[in-house]
Scaffold this active site. Structure first.
Site, PDB file in Angstrom:
ATOM      1  N   ASP A 134      -3.971  -1.948  -6.533  1.00 30.34           N
ATOM      2  CA  ASP A 134      -4.461  -2.365  -5.212  1.00 30.34           C
ATOM      3  C   ASP A 134      -5.843  -3.007  -5.347  1.00 30.34           C
ATOM      4  O   ASP A 134      -6.876  -2.356  -5.190  1.00 30.34           O
ATOM      5  CB  ASP A 134      -4.508  -1.150  -4.281  1.00 30.34           C
ATOM      6  N   GLN A 150      -1.196   2.120  -6.025  1.00 26.45           N
ATOM      7  CA  GLN A 150      -2.640   2.251  -5.840  1.00 26.45           C
ATOM      8  C   GLN A 150      -3.420   1.727  -7.039  1.00 26.45           C
ATOM      9  O   GLN A 150      -4.497   1.155  -6.889  1.00 26.45           O
ATOM     10  CB  GLN A 150      -2.995   3.718  -5.587  1.00 26.45           C
ATOM     11  N   ARG A 161       0.844  -1.201   0.000  1.00 21.59           N
ATOM     12  CA  ARG A 161       0.000   0.000   0.000  1.00 21.59           C
ATOM     13  C   ARG A 161       0.878   1.250   0.000  1.00 21.59           C
ATOM     14  O   ARG A 161       1.007   1.940   1.006  1.00 21.59           O
ATOM     15  CB  ARG A 161      -0.951  -0.034   1.182  1.00 21.59           C
ATOM     16  N   TYR A 192      -3.598  -0.551   7.840  1.00 20.55           N
ATOM     17  CA  TYR A 192      -4.730  -1.113   8.559  1.00 20.55           C
ATOM     18  C   TYR A 192      -4.673  -0.694  10.017  1.00 20.55           C
ATOM     19  O   TYR A 192      -3.613  -0.386  10.566  1.00 20.55           O
ATOM     20  CB  TYR A 192      -4.722  -2.650   8.473  1.00 20.55           C
TER      21      TYR A 192
END
Length: 524
Positions: A130, A127, A122, A231
């Site tokens: 992703d 991106q 990430r 996260y």
């Protein structure tokens, strides 16, 4: 080289890893695309659509796997699919290597290269590849749709002849990609939306989308989300108790709960407990996006929708992206296409597996007979942590008044100084300048003052501030030109008339443009 896309063998999976549009893009960088017959039917992409895009249709899975150099899938491969790999081939799919160690070891023995789309780091440059975020975005949106279909009432409040309908109250737990998508969908449908996340830095994102962030009365600074790759980090027991207490307080008021809290490689934390479900009103809905890893709700059953004893519906589906197969396939195929573009730097249809590249290295879990999972940390930090805002002390009313008084005095002094300088300059000019120059100067000052005042004093609701300034200048030009029209020189008369014409066009055009702009905001 050939890129092959087999039909997904998981019964409920409707997505496909290649669309006709993405096939056209892959052909531009030198690849020949193959698709197993019927692979895109469930997502709305027929074999005829693939053929029209130049894709070759293969009628058996074995033939496709044997004739393809690169195999692209959605779901992790089954053991018999991995057995079809061989040295020199590349498999690209979701793989979840931490949960599928036996499958990873089997892939290692084939000496094939395996790229896990769920392992794409990430970082900003990745991106576009992703896939986890792409699918989470769809899952969050679809969760709101599923909630609405099971809720049985409006999301938005309404006042009708038959009575008043209150708006639904939605609580989204977890403000990652899925959570933010759910917030956006719920607020756009008119629901009163609340959201909670253990990362305080996401509060601004939540509030900017029209939702209310649920704060806890807790002093502990949560671990920075960047440490765990973007996260949320696991919470301390004390924080968890405060969190559950807040949820118990909200439960009787909330109509729809959407839980999205999940850390890859871990079981889903239990956040919406059985007593909270019991406290909810009959007809309420809980949609658990973490059902595949055990669920955030105590009562969640994976792949099922159940109704609790007090009439609360708990949705535990694990295939939310597949329920929007066309859109999910388009996004996932685009992720695959971008990955292939990075793997083909020369755009010649030849894979260059550069293990020095952060993105390719991070996503590669098996390479030339070796297991390369887990990858080393990327050279670029995953997600920059938001720096806490410095607290600014609010001034007292006395301090505000003193500051305003000082500013007023300073402004008055400046104005007085400018006035004195202007008077002195006028006296100097009047002492030495000819009389005709002073007459013209006075006319110029009057033209500026009157022309600017006439146009500027028109209400700004009738024209934009920009038009006000340009029209004011045009008013000055017109007034000055009118004073010169009666001149004895034909050149002065022509120039004055031309000035009047041009300035008039500018003023009229300004008001016409403004009229059209205002019409855009008028109800028909």
């Amino acid at each position: 080289m050939r890129i092959g896309v087999p039909r997904e063998i998981v019964a409920a999976e409707a997505r496909v890893a290649l669309t006709p549009d993405s096939a056209l893009q892959l052909q531009k960088i030198g690849y020949q695309c193959l698709v197993e017959t019927g692979a895109g039917n469930a997502a709305g992409f027929s074999d005829e659509a693939y053929v029209a895009a130049g894709v070759e249709i293969i009628h058996s899975a074995d033939a496709l796997w044997s004739s393809s150099d690169v195999i692209a899938k959605v779901r992790p491969p089954e053991a018999d699919e991995v057995a079809k790999l061989s040295s020199g081939k590349t498999l690209i799919s979701f793989f979840y290597p931490a949960q599928n160690k036996d499958l990873l070891e089997q892939a290692q023995l084939t000496e094939a290269n395996v790229i896990a789309m769920d392992m794409v780091p990430r970082i900003s440059r990745a991106q576009k590849m992703d896939a986890l975020s792409s699918m989470a975005n769809i899952a969050g949106y679809r969760a709101v749709i599923e909630a609405g279909s099971n809720f049985g009432r409006f999301f938005t409040g309404q006042v009708t002849a038959a009575g008043k309908v209150p708006p639904a109250k939605v609580l989204v737990i977890g403000a990652g990609v899925a959570g933010l998508a759910a917030i956006g969908a719920a607020t756009s449908l008119g629901a009163i939306t609340y959201a909670f996340d253990v990362r305080p830095e996401v509060a601004e994102q939540i509030e900017s989308m029209g939702a209310e962030f649920v704060y806890l009365d807790f002093e502990e600074q949560q671990q920075d989300g960047a440490v765990t790759g973007g996260y949320a980090a696991p919470s301390s027991p004390e924080f968890r108790e405060k969190q559950l207490a807040k949820f118990r307080e909200l439960a009787p008021e909330i109509d729809i709960v959407i839980t999205t809290a999940l850390i890859p490689g871990r079981d889903a934390p239990k956040l919406w407990l059985a007593d909270m479900v019991a406290a909810m009103k009959p007809g309420s809905v809980v949609v658990d996006l973490a059902a595949e890893r055990g669920g955030n709700c105590d009562l969640t059953v994976a792949d099922q929708k159940i109704v609790s004893e007090n009439g609360v519906t708990i949705v535990g589906y694990t295939d939310f992206p597949s329920r929007m197969a066309a859109q999910a396939s388009m996004l996932y195929a685009t992720n695959i296409r971008h990955m292939m573009t990075d793997l083909t730097p020369n755009k010649d249809g030849a894979v260059v597996h550069n293990m020095e590249d952060d993105v390719i290295r991070g996503a590669t879990v098996a390479f030339q007979g070796e297991i390369t999972f887990p990858p080393p940390p990327p050279k670029v930090q995953a997600i920059a942590a938001a720096k806490p805002k410095e607290t600014v002390k609010e001034p007292t009313p006395e301090e505000k008044r003193a500051k305003e008084a000082a500013a007023f005095k300073a402004q008055t002094r400046n104005q007085a100084g400018l006035l004195v300088i202007a008077i002195l300059l006028l006296l100097v000019v009047g002492a030495y300048a000819p009389e005709s120059l002073m007459n013209h100067f006075i006319v110029f000052v009057l033209a500026c003052f009157i022309g600017f005042s006439v146009i500027w004093n028109v209400s700004h609701s009738l024209h934009t501030p920009l038009m006000a300034v340009t029209n004011a200048i045009s008013g000055i030009v017109i007034l000055g030109a009118l004073l010169q029209v009666g001149s004895g020189s034909w050149l002065v008369v022509v120039l004055a008339a031309l000035s009047v014409l041009i300035a008039t066009i500018n003023i009229v055009g300004g008001f016409l443009v403004t009229r059209r702009m205002l019409a855009m905001f008028q109800k028909s």
